[in-house]
Design an enzyme around this catalytic site. Structure first.
Site, short mmCIF file in Angstrom:
data_model
loop_
_atom_site.label_atom_id
_atom_site.label_comp_id
_atom_site.label_asym_id
_atom_site.label_seq_id
_atom_site.Cartn_x
_atom_site.Cartn_y
_atom_site.Cartn_z
N GLY A 199 0.82 -1.20 0.00
CA GLY A 199 0.00 0.00 0.00
C GLY A 199 0.85 1.25 0.00
N SER A 200 0.25 2.37 -0.40
CA SER A 200 1.04 3.59 -0.49
C SER A 200 1.42 4.10 0.91
CB SER A 200 0.31 4.66 -1.30
OG SER A 200 -1.06 4.59 -1.10
N GLY A 202 1.78 5.88 4.38
CA GLY A 202 0.83 6.52 5.29
C GLY A 202 -0.51 5.83 5.39
N LYS A 205 0.41 0.68 7.32
CA LYS A 205 1.02 -0.65 7.29
C LYS A 205 1.80 -0.92 8.57
CE LYS A 205 3.07 0.33 3.37
NZ LYS A 205 2.47 1.64 3.12
N GLU A 422 -5.52 32.65 -12.38
CA GLU A 422 -6.36 31.75 -11.57
C GLU A 422 -7.83 31.88 -11.97
OE1 GLU A 422 -5.17 29.41 -9.91
OE2 GLU A 422 -3.12 30.16 -10.01
N HIS A 425 -8.42 29.63 -14.88
CA HIS A 425 -8.61 28.23 -14.49
C HIS A 425 -10.02 28.03 -13.94
CE1 HIS A 425 -4.53 26.85 -14.97
NE2 HIS A 425 -4.02 27.60 -14.01
#
Ligand code: ADP
Ligand code: ZN
Length: 635
Positions: A199-200, A202, A205, A422, A425
């Site tokens: 798992g990634s 954080g 685990k 901005e 966007h």
């Protein structure tokens, strides 16, 4: 300890150097000594010119006044025997003479003779200390660096682990086994020796492994894969041996190897190949894992987020033959994790953890813990007695976007360009149906970015359609388009936008088969080679014609997107000015204000219908690189 020793060494060096200097000056006190022949000396004694003489072995120093010279005293030096005749003659001629012992006397002589030795010894002591500090004792290079948590130190239980229930279920039996290994195996239970948590970072685990040890009440050894890999050959292997020896003494217990990929990569994958240190370490690990019986009560757990790069030998039966996936938490999981971490902090009545969970897609357990922590810090700084929704909102921005940099000085023109950028966007995101809702637009600089437009999807995304990706590219290019429309200039501020837009376009063409001309072919290799860059391994496979087609496809995607963004913004230029001005005025514009400005009713966007999802070829699984849980579009 070391710096003290260094200082000592330095002080001694200074003392020694000044003593040497003093000695030099003293012994060279009689400057301008001329060396004369022994015969000349004898004749000068004879003629009565010599006043004083010092005799040291065969060396004779002294002074004379030449009879027929200009009259000054001359210091001389000569070599020769000072026999009885000479002494008798000097007595006759009234020469003052004295003998000096040939033995160098005192401390100075001692220092001078022994200085090189002393310095050498000092240096040796110094280096030995250095090494000891580095390896915790020169002789303990091969000792494992593992930290042991005894059952008294380890307070973690399954109650601390939330949101990953499936993983928890899968490891439940390990607890029973560790509580009583003999009984368990007598009844025929087969227990894996090694469990790989995938798992990634954080996702919990380490926490899960600790909780297993905590539940079972057994010691927990933790070591990181990178600790095994040392610069000295053989050290890693002997650390592994030592670790397992310690574990056997303390069984039943858990050994947890973090970052297994640091040692466990495919053997022979490195450039230069052969038996490097890492391979030896890996071999030793495999030997140890084969070497103990399941009944000994040792469970080896390891964590990685790259199971694909691991050496297949690691995954064989009797080694890490069980894989448990520890995923990033979904909405429900996030809510539970938030509950766990806010258990001991006072929450205001307005805080709804469910809302927080919904607005934090993509957050890992560690991110959520950090979120609560930041909120608590902010509440304390503002002297609140409880954490409010406001604090959490603030903390969320901080966790996502980095701290605000209010002190960064930006000149008025830059600020204005940023505001339009901005606004570009945000407007395109807002005016294009089927994109993620705009959460907030800001021109407060954060981290490396001068401004930011933040979109949050309504729900977790596991796939993205071609249409969605194209719209994302439009939004990315809109910042630059706005700058061009208003100021007719292009700035470096859009660099990151362009990079991301191009990256998405490239993947659409080469990985997800979303281009008509290239067709449904994957043209990039999975990243697997350790030392060969991705691009290198891709490039070698493609024919020049294919590369050309790819490039032209990418270009046409980008050019189209740019045109669409330009047109949309030109049509809505009034809104562009309004939004930019509002940003300049209040720096932050949230979704409500944005809707008001555009005259839009608050709309509830529905997730894509099933019908849409059935267009299978148009959907792509999200790879880690493209997971835009929350997309920030930075300036
Ligand atoms: P990993 O080993 O997967 O990188 P960690 O176990 O070190 O992650 O997680 C770091 C911290 O994040 C943990 O100590 C814990 O406080 C928090 N955390 C992560 N996942 C969870 C979870 N599922 N439940 C509760 N807390 C979590
Ligand atoms: Zn931008």
């Amino acid at each position: 300890m070391n710096s003290g020793f260094l200082k000592n060494l330095f002080v001694w060096f200074i003392i020694f150097a000044s003593l040497m200097g003093a000695y030099q000056i003293l012994s060279e006190g009689k400057k301008n000594t001329t060396e004369i022949q022994y015969s000349e000396f004898l004749s000068r004694v004879d003629s009565g010119e010599v006043l004083e003489v010092e005799i040291k072995g065969n060396q004779i120093n002294g002074q004379y006044i030449p009879i027929n010279g200009s009259g000054g005293t001359v210091y001389f030096e000569t070599y020769g025997p000072a026999g009885d005749d000479l002494l008798k003659q000097m007595t006759e001629k009234r020469v003052n003479f004295k003998f000096i012992s040939t033995q160098e006397s005192g401390f100075l002589a001692f220092l001078i003779n022994w200085a090189p030795m002393i310095i050498l010894i000092a240096l040796m002591i110094f280096f030995i200390r250095q090494i000891q500090a580095g390896g915790r004792g020169a002789m303990s290079f091969g000792k494992s660096r593992a930290k042991m948590l005894s059952k008294e130190d380890n307070k973690k239980t399954f109650a601390d682990v939330a949101g990953i229930d499936e993983a928890k279920d899968e490891v439940q039996e390990i607890v029973d086994f560790l509580k009583n290994p003999k009984k368990f195996t007598k009844l025929g239970g087969r227990i894996p020796k090694g469990i790989l948590l995938v798992g990634s970072p954080g996702t919990g685990k380490t926490l899960l492994a600790k909780a297993i040890a905590g539940e079972a009440g057994v010691p927990f050894f933790i070591i990181s894969g990178s600790d095994f890999v040392e610069m000295f050959v053989g050290v890693g292997a002997s650390r592994v041996r030592d670790l397992f020896a310690q574990a056997k003494k303390n069984s039943p217990c858990i050994i947890f190897v973090d970052e297994l990929d640091a040692v466990g990569r495919h053997r022979g994958a490195g450039l230069g190949g052969g038996h490097d240190e890492r391979e030896q370490t890996l071999n030793q690990l495999l030997v140890e894992m084969d070497g103990f019986e399941a009944t000994e009560g040792i469970i080896v757990m390891a964590a990685t987020n790259r199971p694909d790069v691991l050496d297949p030998a690691i995954l064989r039966p009797g080694r890490f033959d069980r894989q448990v996936v520890v995923p990033k938490p979904d909405v429900k999981g996030r809510e539970e994790i938030l509950k766990v971490h806010s258990k001991n902090v006072p929450l205001d009545s307005d805080v709804e953890l469910n809302t927080v969970a919904r607005s934090t897609p993509g957050f890992s357990g560690a991110d959520l813990e950090n979120l609560i922590n930041e909120a608590a810090i902010r509440a304390a700084r503002e002297s609140h007695t409880k954490i409010s929704m406001n604090d959490i909102e603030f903390a969320k921005d901080k966790v996502i976007m980095g701290s605000e940099r209010k002190s960064l000085v930006i000149n008025d023109h830059e600020r204005k360009v940023t505001a339009y950028h901005e606004a570009g966007h945000a407007l395109v995101a807002k005016l294009t149906p089927g994109t993620d809702p705009v959460h907030k637009v800001t021109i407060i600089p954060r981290g490396m970015a001068l401004g930011l437009t933040m979109q949050i999807p309504i729900e977790d995304k596991y796939m993205m359609s071609r249409d969605y990706l194209l719209k994302t590219i439009n939004i990315l290019l809109a910042g630059r388009a706005a700058e061009e429309i208003i100021f007719n200039e292009r700035t470096t501020g859009a660099g990151n936008d362009l990079e991301r837009a191009s990256e998405i376009a490239r993947k659409m063409v080469t990985e997800w088969g979303m281009s008509e001309k290239v067709g449904p072919i994957r043209l990039t290799k999975k990243e697997g080679e350790v030392f060969l860059g991705k691009e290198m391994s891709t490039g070698s496979q493609l024919s020049p014609t294919t590369s050309e087609i790819i490039d032209s496809e990418i270009k046409s995607i980008i050019v189209n997107a740019n045109n669409e963004a330009m047109n949309l913004l030109k049509e809505n230029e009034k809104f562009l000015h309004d939004l930019a001005n509002l940003l300049l005025e209040q720096e932050v514009v949230d979704s409500k204000e944005l809707n008001k400005l555009l005259g839009i009713e608050e709309e509830i966007k529905s997730p894509p219908s099933n019908n849409e999802q059935e267009k299978a070829s148009n959907w792509s699984p999200i790879t880690p690189e493209t997971t835009t849980a929350f997309s920030e579009i930075e300036d």
